[in-house]
Design an enzyme around this catalytic site. Structure first.
Site, PDB file in Angstrom:
ATOM      1  N   LYS A   1       0.997  -1.197   0.054  1.00 16.19           N
ATOM      2  CA  LYS A   1      -0.056   0.008  -0.011  1.00 16.19           C
ATOM      3  C   LYS A   1       0.763   1.305   0.158  1.00 16.19           C
ATOM      4  O   LYS A   1       1.945   1.357   0.491  1.00 16.19           O
ATOM      5  CB  LYS A   1      -0.778   0.051   1.225  1.00 16.19           C
ATOM      6  CG  LYS A   1      -2.072  -1.170   1.289  1.00 16.19           C
ATOM      7  CD  LYS A   1      -2.651  -1.282   2.605  1.00 16.19           C
ATOM      8  CE  LYS A   1      -1.652  -1.442   3.767  1.00 16.19           C
ATOM      9  NZ  LYS A   1      -2.517  -1.740   4.911  1.00 16.19           N
TER      10      LYS A   1
ATOM     11  N   THR B   1      -8.360   9.113   8.291  1.00 13.75           N
ATOM     12  CA  THR B   1      -8.168   7.879   7.589  1.00 13.75           C
ATOM     13  C   THR B   1      -7.794   6.786   8.433  1.00 13.75           C
ATOM     14  O   THR B   1      -7.262   6.043   8.426  1.00 13.75           O
ATOM     15  CB  THR B   1      -6.606   8.134   6.768  1.00 13.75           C
ATOM     16  OG1 THR B   1      -5.904   8.641   7.868  1.00 13.75           O
ATOM     17  CG2 THR B   1      -6.857   9.191   5.683  1.00 13.75           C
TER      18      THR B   1
ATOM     19  N   GLY C   1      -8.329   3.522  10.074  1.00  9.49           N
ATOM     20  CA  GLY C   1      -8.969   2.418   9.648  1.00  9.49           C
ATOM     21  C   GLY C   1      -9.106   1.977   7.762  1.00  9.49           C
ATOM     22  O   GLY C   1      -9.704   1.007   7.524  1.00  9.49           O
ATOM     23  N   THR C   2      -8.202   2.713   7.425  1.00  6.90           N
ATOM     24  CA  THR C   2      -8.355   2.694   5.860  1.00  6.90           C
ATOM     25  C   THR C   2      -7.551   1.283   5.407  1.00  6.90           C
ATOM     26  O   THR C   2      -8.097   0.620   4.723  1.00  6.90           O
ATOM     27  CB  THR C   2      -7.370   3.555   5.237  1.00  6.90           C
ATOM     28  OG1 THR C   2      -6.107   3.836   5.929  1.00  6.90           O
ATOM     29  CG2 THR C   2      -8.065   5.147   5.151  1.00  6.90           C
ATOM     30  N   GLY C   3      -6.553   0.892   6.356  1.00  9.85           N
ATOM     31  CA  GLY C   3      -5.933  -0.429   5.783  1.00  9.85           C
ATOM     32  C   GLY C   3      -6.684  -1.836   6.111  1.00  9.85           C
ATOM     33  O   GLY C   3      -6.909  -2.550   5.389  1.00  9.85           O
ATOM     34  N   CYS C   4      -7.583  -1.568   7.308  1.00 12.54           N
ATOM     35  CA  CYS C   4      -8.387  -2.701   7.678  1.00 12.54           C
ATOM     36  C   CYS C   4      -9.696  -2.686   6.475  1.00 12.54           C
ATOM     37  O   CYS C   4      -9.990  -3.771   6.127  1.00 12.54           O
ATOM     38  CB  CYS C   4      -9.153  -2.380   8.861  1.00 12.54           C
ATOM     39  SG  CYS C   4      -7.979  -2.094  10.365  1.00 12.54           S
TER      40      CYS C   4
HETATM   41  N1  LIG Z   1      -5.181  10.064   1.656  1.00 13.47           N
HETATM   42  C1  LIG Z   1      -5.582   9.240   0.970  1.00 13.47           C
HETATM   43  N2  LIG Z   1      -6.325   9.460  -0.164  1.00 13.47           N
HETATM   44  C2  LIG Z   1      -6.626   8.274  -0.881  1.00 13.47           C
HETATM   45  N3  LIG Z   1      -6.456   6.948  -0.774  1.00 13.47           N
HETATM   46  C3  LIG Z   1      -5.681   6.712   0.498  1.00 13.47           C
HETATM   47  C4  LIG Z   1      -5.325   8.101   1.373  1.00 13.47           C
HETATM   48  N4  LIG Z   1      -4.743   7.280   2.490  1.00 13.47           N
HETATM   49  C5  LIG Z   1      -4.853   5.831   2.184  1.00 13.47           C
HETATM   50  N5  LIG Z   1      -5.328   5.652   1.067  1.00 13.47           N
HETATM   51  C6  LIG Z   1      -5.663   4.031   0.719  1.00 13.47           C
HETATM   52  O1  LIG Z   1      -6.037   3.410   1.792  1.00 13.47           O
HETATM   53  C7  LIG Z   1      -5.711   2.101   1.686  1.00 13.47           C
HETATM   54  C8  LIG Z   1      -4.713   2.132   2.809  1.00 13.47           C
HETATM   55  O2  LIG Z   1      -3.436   2.427   2.732  1.00 13.47           O
HETATM   56  P1  LIG Z   1      -2.557   3.001   3.901  1.00 13.47           P
HETATM   57  O3  LIG Z   1      -1.021   2.824   3.295  1.00 13.47           O
HETATM   58  O4  LIG Z   1      -2.901   4.165   4.415  1.00 13.47           O
HETATM   59  O5  LIG Z   1      -2.644   1.706   4.737  1.00 13.47           O
HETATM   60  P2  LIG Z   1      -2.476   1.673   6.305  1.00 13.47           P
HETATM   61  O6  LIG Z   1      -1.327   2.525   6.907  1.00 13.47           O
HETATM   62  O7  LIG Z   1      -2.362   0.210   6.770  1.00 13.47           O
HETATM   63  O8  LIG Z   1      -3.700   2.070   6.823  1.00 13.47           O
HETATM   64  P3  LIG Z   1      -4.303   2.393   8.491  1.00 13.47           P
HETATM   65  O9  LIG Z   1      -3.164   1.782   9.305  1.00 13.47           O
HETATM   66  O10 LIG Z   1      -4.408   3.397   8.418  1.00 13.47           O
HETATM   67  O11 LIG Z   1      -5.550   1.269   8.730  1.00 13.47           O
HETATM   68  C9  LIG Z   1      -4.831   2.042   0.243  1.00 13.47           C
HETATM   69  O12 LIG Z   1      -5.632   1.587  -0.829  1.00 13.47           O
HETATM   70  C10 LIG Z   1      -4.257   3.646  -0.147  1.00 13.47           C
HETATM   71  O13 LIG Z   1      -4.178   3.594  -1.257  1.00 13.47           O
HETATM   72  C1  LIG Z   2      -8.373  -2.947  16.503  1.00 12.69           C
HETATM   73  C2  LIG Z   2      -7.620  -2.331  15.594  1.00 12.69           C
HETATM   74  N1  LIG Z   2      -7.278  -2.842  14.354  1.00 12.69           N
HETATM   75  C3  LIG Z   2      -6.424  -2.078  13.579  1.00 12.69           C
HETATM   76  C4  LIG Z   2      -6.180  -1.165  13.764  1.00 12.69           C
HETATM   77  C5  LIG Z   2      -5.260   0.026  12.628  1.00 12.69           C
HETATM   78  O1  LIG Z   2      -5.868   1.147  12.001  1.00 12.69           O
HETATM   79  P1  LIG Z   2      -5.306   2.605  12.062  1.00 12.69           P
HETATM   80  O2  LIG Z   2      -3.851   2.146  11.704  1.00 12.69           O
HETATM   81  O3  LIG Z   2      -5.838   3.246  11.141  1.00 12.69           O
HETATM   82  O4  LIG Z   2      -5.323   3.018  13.616  1.00 12.69           O
HETATM   83  C6  LIG Z   2      -6.677  -0.176  14.734  1.00 12.69           C
HETATM   84  N2  LIG Z   2      -6.353   1.006  15.176  1.00 12.69           N
HETATM   85  N3  LIG Z   2      -7.412  -0.786  15.559  1.00 12.69           N
END
Ligand SMILES: Nc1ncnc2c1ncn2[C@@H]1O[C@H](COP(=O)(O)OP(=O)(O)OP(=O)(O)O)[C@@H](O)[C@H]1O
Ligand SMILES: Cc1ncc(COP(=O)(O)O)c(N)n1
Length: 279
Positions: free
Chosen positions: A175, A208, A210-213
């Protein structure tokens, strides 16, 4: 009618933006029946993580058995797994039930900086879960921990993806949300032979959480329905982009994304196509 099922094995986020809550909302939005095995309860909101209460390994595995022995599942996602003991147990259950549609989101640290995975659990994740994974979805800091290399550029991410495939992972989605100094975000899919880029513009927002989840849960839901990994990632990219763009502006910190935005957009475009036909 066949109902696709998906199981998430992850932590609970009381704030509703990440973890189990994000996963179940995403499954529901994509018309997949969602089930859960909770690994830890977190007291969490948009400004941070106030408490982490891991469940016993027995409690985690019993939830998985309750599903495995009765409902079954078409795909499994793992998120916050917290400890090596939980990872060993979960990996053994996934093997026992022969669940091959496994999406591993290697959650390590929350946005606010709290540790959601113990340092000593990284090796367990690499050795026990990765060889069983259909897809692994690291962000850039996670890719650094998993490979031991610096991951800043697109070329770094390609090299890191190769190293993860060497651990037995079938597909890696590197990502790009953490890439700095760009107006574009490129998520990179690697299947061991070719790279596919999924670009989008970067939405300027602090919401943002929970974007990764949410992204990994969308992949899981689509795989549960029978999609190929490449199609699942394409839909997940659209799902998360809509969820970030149409943000809900909740909380004082990093707010959650909007899990119904993708469906709302699909409904709106179906409505306008229908109107066009009638005119
Ligand atoms: N500002 C943004 N605009 C558009 N897409 C985004 C943005 N931030 C994240 N994304 C998208 O969201 C998804 C998660 O990316 P990211 O690299 O932020 O993961 P992450 O750090 O594991 O997320 P998190 O830890 O916040 O749950 C990817 O598909 C990325 O392209
Ligand atoms: C229970 C749980 N699982 C996953 C995340 C990661 O999400 P984020 O990096 O956006 O805080 C979180 N904050 N909490």
């Amino acid at each position: 009618m066949t109902i696709a099922r998906a199981l998430t094995i992850a932590g609970s986020d009381s704030g509703g933006g990440a973890g189990i809550q994000a996963d179940l909302k995403t499954f529901q939005e994509l018309h997949v029946f969602g089930m859960s095995a909770i690994t830890a309860v977190t007291a969490q909101n948009t400004v941070g993580v106030q408490g982490i209460y891991p469940l016993s390994v027995e409690a985690v595995l019993q939830q998985i058995d309750s599903i495995g022995l009765d409902l079954g599942t078409d795909a499994v996602k793992t998120g916050m797994l917290f400890s090596p003991e939980i990872i060993y147990g979960v990996a053994a259950k996934i093997r026992e039930y022969a669940w091959t549609n496994l999406v591993v989101d290697p959650v390590m640290i929350a946005k606010g900086g709290s540790k959601l995975l113990q340092d000593e659990a990284v090796a367990a994740m690499k050795n026990e879960l990765f060889p069983q994974a259909l897809v692994v979805t690291p962000n850039m800091p996670e890719a650094e921990v998993l490979t031991g290399m610096t991951v800043r550029t697109l070329d770094d991410r390609k090299e890191a993806a190769k190293r993860l495939v060497d651990l037995g992972v079938k597909h890696v989605v590197m990502k790009g949300g953490h890439e700095e100094g760009t107006s574009q975000i490129v998520d990179l899919l690697y299947d061991g032979s070719a790279f596919v880029e999924f670009p989008s513009h970067k939405v300027l927002t602090r919401h943002t959480h929970g974007t990764g989840c949410t992204f990994a849960a969308s992949i899981t839901a689509e795989v549960a329905k029978g999609s190929s990994v490449i199609d699942a990632v394409a839909i997940a990219k659209n799902f998360i982009h809509a969820a970030i763009e149409d943000s809900l502006e909740l909380g004082a910190g990093h707010g959650p994304t909007n899990h119904w935005a993708y469906r709302q957009r699909l409904n709106a475009s179906a409505e306008s196509r229908k109107k066009g036909r009638l005119e």
